[in-house]
Design a protein around this motif. Structure first.
Motif, PDB file in Angstrom:
ATOM      1  N   ALA A 251       8.278  -7.941  10.550  1.00  0.00           N
ATOM      2  CA  ALA A 251       8.270  -7.212  11.811  1.00  0.00           C
ATOM      3  C   ALA A 251       8.978  -5.888  11.564  1.00  0.00           C
ATOM      4  O   ALA A 251      10.178  -5.865  11.266  1.00  0.00           O
ATOM      5  CB  ALA A 251       8.989  -8.010  12.890  1.00  0.00           C
ATOM      6  N   LEU A 252       8.249  -4.794  11.645  1.00  0.00           N
ATOM      7  CA  LEU A 252       8.814  -3.459  11.453  1.00  0.00           C
ATOM      8  C   LEU A 252       9.079  -2.819  12.807  1.00  0.00           C
ATOM      9  O   LEU A 252       8.225  -2.867  13.686  1.00  0.00           O
ATOM     10  CB  LEU A 252       7.834  -2.564  10.688  1.00  0.00           C
ATOM     11  CG  LEU A 252       7.681  -2.809   9.205  1.00  0.00           C
ATOM     12  CD1 LEU A 252       6.472  -2.053   8.667  1.00  0.00           C
ATOM     13  CD2 LEU A 252       8.933  -2.367   8.479  1.00  0.00           C
ATOM     14  N   VAL A 253      10.247  -2.218  12.959  1.00  0.00           N
ATOM     15  CA  VAL A 253      10.593  -1.518  14.188  1.00  0.00           C
ATOM     16  C   VAL A 253      11.100  -0.131  13.831  1.00  0.00           C
ATOM     17  O   VAL A 253      12.015   0.008  13.010  1.00  0.00           O
ATOM     18  CB  VAL A 253      11.668  -2.296  14.998  1.00  0.00           C
ATOM     19  CG1 VAL A 253      12.147  -1.485  16.181  1.00  0.00           C
ATOM     20  CG2 VAL A 253      11.118  -3.637  15.450  1.00  0.00           C
ATOM     21  N   LYS A 254      10.503   0.891  14.453  1.00  0.00           N
ATOM     22  CA  LYS A 254      10.965   2.264  14.267  1.00  0.00           C
ATOM     23  C   LYS A 254      11.811   2.639  15.482  1.00  0.00           C
ATOM     24  O   LYS A 254      11.339   2.605  16.612  1.00  0.00           O
ATOM     25  CB  LYS A 254       9.770   3.213  14.151  1.00  0.00           C
ATOM     26  CG  LYS A 254      10.175   4.653  13.912  1.00  0.00           C
ATOM     27  CD  LYS A 254       8.933   5.529  13.797  1.00  0.00           C
ATOM     28  CE  LYS A 254       9.307   6.971  13.532  1.00  0.00           C
ATOM     29  NZ  LYS A 254       8.090   7.821  13.486  1.00  0.00           N
ATOM     30  N   ALA A 255      13.074   2.965  15.224  1.00  0.00           N
ATOM     31  CA  ALA A 255      14.003   3.347  16.285  1.00  0.00           C
ATOM     32  C   ALA A 255      14.779   4.577  15.824  1.00  0.00           C
ATOM     33  O   ALA A 255      15.305   4.593  14.702  1.00  0.00           O
ATOM     34  CB  ALA A 255      14.961   2.208  16.598  1.00  0.00           C
ATOM     35  N   ASP A 256      14.824   5.586  16.653  1.00  0.00           N
ATOM     36  CA  ASP A 256      15.495   6.851  16.314  1.00  0.00           C
ATOM     37  C   ASP A 256      15.014   7.411  14.973  1.00  0.00           C
ATOM     38  O   ASP A 256      15.789   7.929  14.178  1.00  0.00           O
ATOM     39  CB  ASP A 256      17.019   6.682  16.293  1.00  0.00           C
ATOM     40  CG  ASP A 256      17.607   6.619  17.696  1.00  0.00           C
ATOM     41  OD1 ASP A 256      17.026   7.240  18.611  1.00  0.00           O
ATOM     42  OD2 ASP A 256      18.638   5.952  17.873  1.00  0.00           O
ATOM     43  N   GLY A 257      13.717   7.236  14.691  1.00  0.00           N
ATOM     44  CA  GLY A 257      13.126   7.799  13.481  1.00  0.00           C
ATOM     45  C   GLY A 257      13.353   7.000  12.205  1.00  0.00           C
ATOM     46  O   GLY A 257      12.895   7.395  11.146  1.00  0.00           O
ATOM     47  N   LYS A 258      14.056   5.862  12.296  1.00  0.00           N
ATOM     48  CA  LYS A 258      14.325   5.026  11.119  1.00  0.00           C
ATOM     49  C   LYS A 258      13.613   3.686  11.280  1.00  0.00           C
ATOM     50  O   LYS A 258      13.438   3.198  12.390  1.00  0.00           O
ATOM     51  CB  LYS A 258      15.830   4.791  10.963  1.00  0.00           C
ATOM     52  CG  LYS A 258      16.602   6.065  10.715  1.00  0.00           C
ATOM     53  CD  LYS A 258      18.083   5.790  10.666  1.00  0.00           C
ATOM     54  CE  LYS A 258      18.831   7.106  10.531  1.00  0.00           C
ATOM     55  NZ  LYS A 258      20.232   6.987  10.857  1.00  0.00           N
ATOM     56  N   TRP A 259      13.225   3.097  10.134  1.00  0.00           N
ATOM     57  CA  TRP A 259      12.523   1.820  10.147  1.00  0.00           C
ATOM     58  C   TRP A 259      13.465   0.672   9.825  1.00  0.00           C
ATOM     59  O   TRP A 259      14.295   0.759   8.923  1.00  0.00           O
ATOM     60  CB  TRP A 259      11.375   1.830   9.134  1.00  0.00           C
ATOM     61  CG  TRP A 259      10.221   2.657   9.592  1.00  0.00           C
ATOM     62  CD1 TRP A 259       9.964   3.955   9.279  1.00  0.00           C
ATOM     63  CD2 TRP A 259       9.181   2.248  10.481  1.00  0.00           C
ATOM     64  NE1 TRP A 259       8.825   4.374   9.910  1.00  0.00           N
ATOM     65  CE2 TRP A 259       8.316   3.347  10.652  1.00  0.00           C
ATOM     66  CE3 TRP A 259       8.883   1.059  11.145  1.00  0.00           C
ATOM     67  CZ2 TRP A 259       7.178   3.290  11.457  1.00  0.00           C
ATOM     68  CZ3 TRP A 259       7.756   0.995  11.942  1.00  0.00           C
ATOM     69  CH2 TRP A 259       6.920   2.100  12.094  1.00  0.00           C
TER      70      TRP A 259
END
Length: 155
Positions: free
Chosen positions: A131-139
């Motif tokens: 499960a990949l999550v991109k938050a504030d431009g970071k993965w």
């Protein structure tokens, strides 16, 4: 939340009627609704997928949760849900490591929306699901192994 669901159903119905009436072609409706990232869907592993999605790497994070069965009796329909407690989530992606096309789907998360998606994926065999999550431009990533006992992409 119920209103958003109704809006999606209303738009889908209108688009379906327009296609049925011959006003638009199915490919035109899809092209307008979704940007296609061919290189991401052609990626064969987690690292290549992250790079194709615009990142350099993904850090393991306990703030990313993946809900899926430990054993899937039917690899053709494996329920997977992803959520996160990270702030400012922009995107969620699901990667099935041993599938012919590793990336199963990407989901844009609009600002102010709860970072949660649920879907069903097809799995060829027992595999790690990321499960990949991109938050504030970071993965960020969480991983779970799912054992497939029957069916799947490969039969």
């Amino acid at each position: 939340m119920e209103q958003n669901r109704r809006d999606v159903l209303r738009i889908a119905s209108i688009m379906g009627l327009a296609v049925a009436a011959g006003l638009i072609k199915p490919g035109e409706a899809w092209a307008q609704a979704q940007d296609w990232n061919k290189s991401a869907f052609d990626a064969k592993n987690l690292g290549d997928t992250v790079k194709a999605l615009g990142g350099s790497n993904a850090a393991a994070s306990s703030a990313v949760q993946i809900e899926a069965p430990d054993i899937a009796e039917n690899g053709a329909v494996v329920p997977v849900a992803v959520s996160s407690t990270l702030p400012n989530v922009q995107q969620i992606a699901i990667v099935v490591e041993k599938n012919p096309a590793a990336l199963s789907g990407t989901f844009a998360i609009p600002a102010g929306t709860e970072p949660y998606v649920a879907t069903r994926v097809k799995m060829a065999q027992t595999s790690n699901v990321h499960a990949l999550v991109k938050a504030d431009g970071k993965w960020f990533v969480a991983t779970k192994e799912i054992k497939v006992t029957l069916g799947g992409c490969g039969g």
